[in-house]
Design a protein around this motif. Structure first.
Motif, PDB file in Angstrom:
ATOM      1  N   THR A   1      15.988  20.661 -27.827  1.00  0.00           N
ATOM      2  CA  THR A   1      16.659  20.872 -26.534  1.00  0.00           C
ATOM      3  C   THR A   1      17.609  22.066 -26.467  1.00  0.00           C
ATOM      4  N   ALA A   2      17.969  22.685 -27.577  1.00  0.00           N
ATOM      5  CA  ALA A   2      19.026  23.703 -27.558  1.00  0.00           C
ATOM      6  C   ALA A   2      18.491  25.100 -27.227  1.00  0.00           C
ATOM      7  N   VAL A   3      17.786  25.211 -26.117  1.00  0.00           N
ATOM      8  CA  VAL A   3      17.280  26.500 -25.616  1.00  0.00           C
ATOM      9  C   VAL A   3      17.712  26.607 -24.157  1.00  0.00           C
ATOM     10  N   PRO A   4      18.297  27.723 -23.738  1.00  0.00           N
ATOM     11  CA  PRO A   4      18.795  27.816 -22.363  1.00  0.00           C
ATOM     12  C   PRO A   4      17.719  27.620 -21.292  1.00  0.00           C
ATOM     13  N   GLU A   5      16.546  28.248 -21.462  1.00  0.00           N
ATOM     14  CA  GLU A   5      15.464  28.088 -20.479  1.00  0.00           C
ATOM     15  C   GLU A   5      14.375  27.224 -21.108  1.00  0.00           C
ATOM     16  N   LEU A   6      14.268  25.995 -20.623  1.00  0.00           N
ATOM     17  CA  LEU A   6      13.467  24.993 -21.323  1.00  0.00           C
ATOM     18  C   LEU A   6      12.952  23.969 -20.324  1.00  0.00           C
TER      19      LEU A   6
ATOM     20  N   LEU B   1       2.896  24.586 -17.584  1.00  0.00           N
ATOM     21  CA  LEU B   1       3.899  25.385 -18.285  1.00  0.00           C
ATOM     22  C   LEU B   1       3.762  26.871 -17.942  1.00  0.00           C
ATOM     23  N   ALA B   2       2.522  27.362 -17.863  1.00  0.00           N
ATOM     24  CA  ALA B   2       2.307  28.778 -17.547  1.00  0.00           C
ATOM     25  C   ALA B   2       2.864  29.122 -16.172  1.00  0.00           C
ATOM     26  N   ARG B   3       2.643  28.252 -15.200  1.00  0.00           N
ATOM     27  CA  ARG B   3       3.134  28.520 -13.845  1.00  0.00           C
ATOM     28  C   ARG B   3       4.653  28.409 -13.776  1.00  0.00           C
ATOM     29  N   TRP B   4       5.211  27.452 -14.499  1.00  0.00           N
ATOM     30  CA  TRP B   4       6.670  27.327 -14.556  1.00  0.00           C
ATOM     31  C   TRP B   4       7.297  28.606 -15.118  1.00  0.00           C
ATOM     32  N   ALA B   5       6.732  29.130 -16.204  1.00  0.00           N
ATOM     33  CA  ALA B   5       7.296  30.317 -16.842  1.00  0.00           C
ATOM     34  C   ALA B   5       7.101  31.566 -15.985  1.00  0.00           C
TER      35      ALA B   5
ATOM     36  N   ARG C   1       6.029  20.935 -24.288  1.00  0.00           N
ATOM     37  CA  ARG C   1       7.363  21.546 -24.172  1.00  0.00           C
ATOM     38  C   ARG C   1       7.188  23.042 -23.995  1.00  0.00           C
ATOM     39  N   GLY C   2       7.917  23.618 -23.070  1.00  0.00           N
ATOM     40  CA  GLY C   2       7.879  25.057 -22.855  1.00  0.00           C
ATOM     41  C   GLY C   2       9.274  25.652 -22.893  1.00  0.00           C
ATOM     42  N   SER C   3       9.377  26.863 -23.437  1.00  0.00           N
ATOM     43  CA  SER C   3      10.669  27.559 -23.488  1.00  0.00           C
ATOM     44  C   SER C   3      10.434  29.017 -23.127  1.00  0.00           C
ATOM     45  N   ILE C   4      11.495  29.683 -22.681  1.00  0.00           N
ATOM     46  CA  ILE C   4      11.430  31.113 -22.401  1.00  0.00           C
ATOM     47  C   ILE C   4      12.475  31.813 -23.253  1.00  0.00           C
ATOM     48  N   THR C   5      12.017  32.730 -24.092  1.00  0.00           N
ATOM     49  CA  THR C   5      12.902  33.504 -24.965  1.00  0.00           C
ATOM     50  C   THR C   5      12.381  34.943 -25.012  1.00  0.00           C
ATOM     51  N   GLY C   6      12.940  35.723 -25.943  1.00  0.00           N
ATOM     52  CA  GLY C   6      12.494  37.115 -26.063  1.00  0.00           C
ATOM     53  C   GLY C   6      12.837  37.932 -24.842  1.00  0.00           C
ATOM     54  N   GLU C   7      14.126  37.836 -24.409  1.00  0.00           N
ATOM     55  CA  GLU C   7      14.621  38.560 -23.237  1.00  0.00           C
ATOM     56  C   GLU C   7      13.805  38.239 -21.990  1.00  0.00           C
ATOM     57  N   GLY C   8      13.376  36.983 -21.898  1.00  0.00           N
ATOM     58  CA  GLY C   8      12.685  36.520 -20.705  1.00  0.00           C
ATOM     59  C   GLY C   8      11.203  36.781 -20.668  1.00  0.00           C
ATOM     60  N   ARG C   9      10.645  37.375 -21.717  1.00  0.00           N
ATOM     61  CA  ARG C   9       9.222  37.720 -21.692  1.00  0.00           C
ATOM     62  C   ARG C   9       8.317  36.566 -22.068  1.00  0.00           C
ATOM     63  N   TRP C  10       8.695  35.788 -23.087  1.00  0.00           N
ATOM     64  CA  TRP C  10       7.759  34.896 -23.758  1.00  0.00           C
ATOM     65  C   TRP C  10       7.930  33.432 -23.372  1.00  0.00           C
TER      66      TRP C  10
END
Length: 316
Positions: free
Chosen positions: A216-221, A272-276, A238-247
């Motif tokens: 759970t410790a990811v800001p965009e999750l 998850l793809a559409r959410w990101a 589970r989906g997360s967004i990291t890498g300066e918003g790219r990934w």
């Protein structure tokens, strides 16, 4: 000019982008040629499909297939993946990350040798061993290849053993969205449900306290849940967004035994793809062990390709 026999090739198309003063301005479109029409070319780029009217084509040609990922690209994706699966304990050795999470998953309990440890390799690995001994965990190092081939050689010399190899695979989100359903049967939540955690525990045994931090410790999750009519959890992801918003990082895609072969894994990937994508991400990555042939087949069918791989070494 490109023709139908060039379909599937990697191409570069120089197109007219406008005129500045008396001088024409051009821009290049690079990617896979997917369509040759009477009035346009279609190129699948890393940012999605681009349709170029033939009237705007200055010149176009087939170019060599894309090289493998560069060292910079591998390092950037490894760091994005590490941020997407954060252990509660992280110590830096130079720029290496020494990670511990009470034994919950290998990647959260292994050193990540990206960059410079600030010490000669033998001394750096001694520090890795000491860190994991203090944590009461077996010393492990996840070695991104070919980025950290020198580290791998040193580990082998020191008697470390390869435990597994993990494929790091990627796909542009636009392409993933094009081949997946929208996942309307899934509910999205910022936290995992009790059923989600129970399904994880069924796979891995009782979860240590650190597991909730990792999850759970990811800001965009986001956590995706699909429930049956009786309220039982049928599938999760589970989906997360990291890498300066790219990934978009895709983790923990699982379907209960009673609900398999119904396409729920594809639906989970789609939602998850559409959410990101709605949040500005452009690409997806996932990590899957090379011996998990079923998962590799699913991801290949969805268009994922290999970016690089890493091998986990352990000192027994």
């Amino acid at each position: 000019m490109l023709a139908k026999h060039d379909l599937g090739s990697r191409v570069v198309v120089r197109r007219l982008a406008g005129v500045r003063g008396d001088r024409p301005q051009f821009t290049d479109v690079l990617g896979e040629l997917t369509e040759v029409g009477d009035a346009s070319l279609t190129v699948a780029t890393s940012h999605g499909l681009v349709v170029v009217p033939l009237a705007e084509v200055h010149r176009a040609k087939v170019v060599p297939a894309r090289r493998g990922a560069t060292a910079r690209e591998i390092a950037a994706l490894e760091l994005a993946a590490a941020d997407a699966w954060p252990p509660p304990v992280v110590e830096l050795l130079g720029t290496w990350r020494l990670r511990a999470a009470g034994g919950y998953t290998g990647r959260a309990n292994s050193a990540l040798p990206v960059g410079d440890p600030g010490l000669p390799l033998p001394a750096a690995l001694d520090e890795v061993v000491a860190f994991y001994r203090r944590q009461g965990l077996p010393p492990q190092v996840d070695v991104p290849l070919p980025l950290a081939a020198g580290v791998e050689r040193e580990l082998r010399k020191g008697g470390w053993h390869a435990e597994c190899t993990v494929e790091v695979q990627v796909s542009p989100l636009s392409e993933l969205i094009a081949v997946t359903p929208d996942g309307a049967g899934f509910e999205l939540s910022p936290t995992p449900s009790a059923g989600f955690l129970a399904m994880v525990a069924d796979d891995r045994g009782p979860l240590p306290e650190a597991a909730l931090h990792v999850l759970t410790a990811v800001p965009e999750l986001v956590f995706a849940h699909c429930y049956g009519e009786d309220g039982a959890l049928l599938a999760r992801a589970r989906g997360s967004i990291t890498g300066e918003g790219r990934w978009l990082g895709v983790f923990g895609v699982e379907t209960s035994p009673a609900a398999r072969r119904r396409g729920l894994a594809r639906e989970a990937m789609g939602v998850l793809a559409r959410w990101a994508a709605a949040r500005g991400a452009t690409d997806a990555f996932l990590q899957v062990e090379s011996r998990n042939t079923g998962a590799l087949a699913l991801y290949a069918a969805l268009g994922f390709t290999r970016h690089h791989h890493y091998t986990r070494y352990q000192l027994r």
